[in-house]
Design a protein around this motif. Structure first.
Motif, mmCIF file in Angstrom:
data_model
loop_
_atom_site.group_PDB
_atom_site.id
_atom_site.type_symbol
_atom_site.label_atom_id
_atom_site.label_comp_id
_atom_site.label_asym_id
_atom_site.label_seq_id
_atom_site.Cartn_x
_atom_site.Cartn_y
_atom_site.Cartn_z
ATOM 1 N N LEU A 127 0.830 -1.207 0.000
ATOM 2 C CA LEU A 127 0.000 0.000 0.000
ATOM 3 C C LEU A 127 0.865 1.258 0.000
ATOM 4 O O LEU A 127 0.552 2.245 -0.679
ATOM 5 C CB LEU A 127 -0.932 -0.008 1.213
ATOM 6 C CG LEU A 127 -2.007 -1.103 1.232
ATOM 7 C CD1 LEU A 127 -2.804 -1.047 2.533
ATOM 8 C CD2 LEU A 127 -2.935 -0.976 0.031
ATOM 9 N N ALA A 128 1.953 1.207 0.758
ATOM 10 C CA ALA A 128 2.860 2.354 0.777
ATOM 11 C C ALA A 128 3.514 2.541 -0.586
ATOM 12 O O ALA A 128 3.659 3.675 -1.075
ATOM 13 C CB ALA A 128 3.921 2.158 1.859
ATOM 14 N N LEU A 129 3.920 1.439 -1.231
ATOM 15 C CA LEU A 129 4.516 1.512 -2.559
ATOM 16 C C LEU A 129 3.515 2.064 -3.564
ATOM 17 O O LEU A 129 3.866 2.884 -4.424
ATOM 18 C CB LEU A 129 4.984 0.122 -2.989
ATOM 19 C CG LEU A 129 5.525 -0.010 -4.417
ATOM 20 C CD1 LEU A 129 6.767 0.858 -4.606
ATOM 21 C CD2 LEU A 129 5.831 -1.472 -4.730
ATOM 22 N N SER A 130 2.265 1.623 -3.449
ATOM 23 C CA SER A 130 1.230 2.094 -4.358
ATOM 24 C C SER A 130 1.013 3.594 -4.212
ATOM 25 O O SER A 130 0.876 4.319 -5.207
ATOM 26 C CB SER A 130 -0.080 1.350 -4.092
ATOM 27 O OG SER A 130 -1.137 1.893 -4.853
ATOM 28 N N ALA A 131 1.003 4.078 -2.961
ATOM 29 C CA ALA A 131 0.798 5.508 -2.732
ATOM 30 C C ALA A 131 1.975 6.324 -3.236
ATOM 31 O O ALA A 131 1.812 7.427 -3.771
ATOM 32 C CB ALA A 131 0.578 5.762 -1.244
ATOM 33 N N THR A 132 3.186 5.783 -3.083
ATOM 34 C CA THR A 132 4.385 6.520 -3.492
ATOM 35 C C THR A 132 4.548 6.540 -5.011
ATOM 36 O O THR A 132 4.854 7.583 -5.602
ATOM 37 C CB THR A 132 5.640 5.889 -2.860
ATOM 38 O OG1 THR A 132 5.492 5.882 -1.442
ATOM 39 C CG2 THR A 132 6.892 6.658 -3.240
ATOM 40 N N ALA A 133 4.329 5.376 -5.632
ATOM 41 C CA ALA A 133 4.561 5.258 -7.072
ATOM 42 C C ALA A 133 3.336 5.572 -7.911
ATOM 43 O O ALA A 133 3.446 5.726 -9.138
ATOM 44 C CB ALA A 133 5.052 3.846 -7.397
ATOM 45 N N GLY A 134 2.181 5.636 -7.271
ATOM 46 C CA GLY A 134 0.964 5.875 -8.028
ATOM 47 C C GLY A 134 0.513 4.683 -8.836
ATOM 48 O O GLY A 134 -0.226 4.819 -9.815
ATOM 49 N N ALA A 135 0.945 3.492 -8.441
ATOM 50 C CA ALA A 135 0.576 2.256 -9.142
ATOM 51 C C ALA A 135 -0.697 1.682 -8.534
ATOM 52 O O ALA A 135 -0.996 1.916 -7.361
ATOM 53 C CB ALA A 135 1.706 1.240 -9.053
ATOM 54 N N PRO A 136 -1.469 0.924 -9.326
ATOM 55 C CA PRO A 136 -2.708 0.338 -8.805
ATOM 56 C C PRO A 136 -2.436 -0.631 -7.658
ATOM 57 O O PRO A 136 -1.699 -1.607 -7.826
ATOM 58 C CB PRO A 136 -3.294 -0.398 -10.023
ATOM 59 C CG PRO A 136 -2.628 0.213 -11.207
ATOM 60 C CD PRO A 136 -1.270 0.624 -10.753
ATOM 61 N N ALA A 137 -3.026 -0.368 -6.504
ATOM 62 C CA ALA A 137 -2.795 -1.210 -5.328
ATOM 63 C C ALA A 137 -3.367 -2.606 -5.516
ATOM 64 O O ALA A 137 -2.801 -3.586 -5.030
ATOM 65 C CB ALA A 137 -3.400 -0.560 -4.089
ATOM 66 N N VAL A 138 -4.490 -2.718 -6.235
ATOM 67 C CA VAL A 138 -5.151 -4.019 -6.396
ATOM 68 C C VAL A 138 -4.232 -4.999 -7.113
ATOM 69 O O VAL A 138 -4.046 -6.143 -6.670
ATOM 70 C CB VAL A 138 -6.479 -3.854 -7.152
ATOM 71 C CG1 VAL A 138 -7.069 -5.222 -7.487
ATOM 72 C CG2 VAL A 138 -7.473 -3.049 -6.330
#
Length: 296
Positions: free
Chosen positions: A224-235
């Motif tokens: 989730l942290a990576l998704s928020a930082t990179a803007g990648a889809p968390a799903v």
């Protein structure tokens, strides 16, 4: 989501049956059928679990609870079903994801069981080695009964029996420790992906997961942290994490099975071989030293 050991075999066997049923449900839902109607079609086709689910529905039980009441791996499927319906996630996609997760988990358990079969069978065979020595002594004509009255001989037999018991307990614990887990690896990541696919916020997704007894793990929070930082889809990141966790579980299980072969040498050297000497060899030596004739 946790299962007790007495249900392990039933759960493992059920996972093989559940995955195809979930795929059939997913196909019917994609064709536009309602969940209740899809379950009814399965019941009409002769599926016993579907009949039980429909029977519980007729008694007024909620669909997810009716599915969970079937027990075993159906509880995992029911939890995913409840999460999807709560957040409005695509139910057909959810069922396919859960079916794939259950199938991979069962394949992992099968791989580990096959790898464990040979060392476990070898350990059971070696455990009878002291008794084989006794049979050999009787065939050679040694009067082993006379050694029982000898204090030294009796002490050897008792010590050998205790060592055999210790070897059996030790070996059983080593084999049990190497057995595959009953849980489905990566399930929390898969469930979190299902919750987020409904478009809810992360706090809301965690609340929904808490209602089915699932909490995100450390790996999930890192994703989730990576998704928020990179803007990648968390799903998609979570589903990739779930697949990685299942792969790691398979590798870990195979490694435990490989290590078991060497670990079983410990009870063999510490308990079984000394028991062989105490029960099989020592009485023969005492018989010879006592001058008991050997009948050939």
């Amino acid at each position: 989501m946790r299962r007790t050991r007495p249900q392990a075999d039933a759960d493992a066997a059920g996972a093989v049956v559940i995955a195809p049923v979930l795929h059939r449900l997913a196909v019917m839902l994609e064709a536009g059928l309602t969940p209740d109607r899809a379950w009814q079609h399965l019941a009409d086709s002769g599926d016993t679990t579907a009949r039980d689910v429909c029977s519980r529905r007729e008694s007024g039980l909620e669909l997810a609870r009716a599915v969970a009441a079937s027990g075993g791996a159906w509880r995992d499927a029911a939890s995913a079903w409840q999460v999807a319906t709560t957040v409005g996630a695509p139910l057909a996609r959810t069922l396919r994801s859960v079916a794939d997760a259950l199938r991979e988990a069962e394949q992992t358990r099968d791989d580990v069981r096959v790898a464990l079969a040979e060392p476990a069978a070898t350990a059971r065979l070696v455990a009878w080695l002291p008794l084989v020595a006794v049979a050999l002594a009787l065939v050679l004509g040694f009067d082993l009964g006379a050694t029982v009255t000898n204090p030294v001989g009796a002490a050897c037999l008792v010590a050998g029996a205790l060592l055999m018991l210790a070897a059996r307990v030790w070996t059983r614990r080593l084999v049990a420790r190497a057995q595959p887990s009953d849980s489905v690896a990566g399930l929390s990541s898969e469930m979190l992906a299902i919750a987020l696919s409904g478009g809810v916020s992360i706090p809301r997704a965690e609340e929904v997961l808490a209602t089915v007894g699932v909490s995100p793990g450390l790996a999930d929070r890192d994703v989730l942290a990576l998704s928020a930082t990179a803007g990648a889809p968390a799903v998609e990141l979570l589903r990739a994490t779930a697949r990685l966790e299942r792969h790691r579980a398979r590798v870990s299980g195979r490694m435990r099975a490989a290590e078991l072969s060497s670990r079983l040498l410990l009870p063999l050297g510490v308990c079984t071989l000394p028991a062989f000497l105490l029960i099989g060899v020592a009485p023969m030596l005492l018989s010879v030293m006592a001058g008991t004739p050997v009948r050939l």
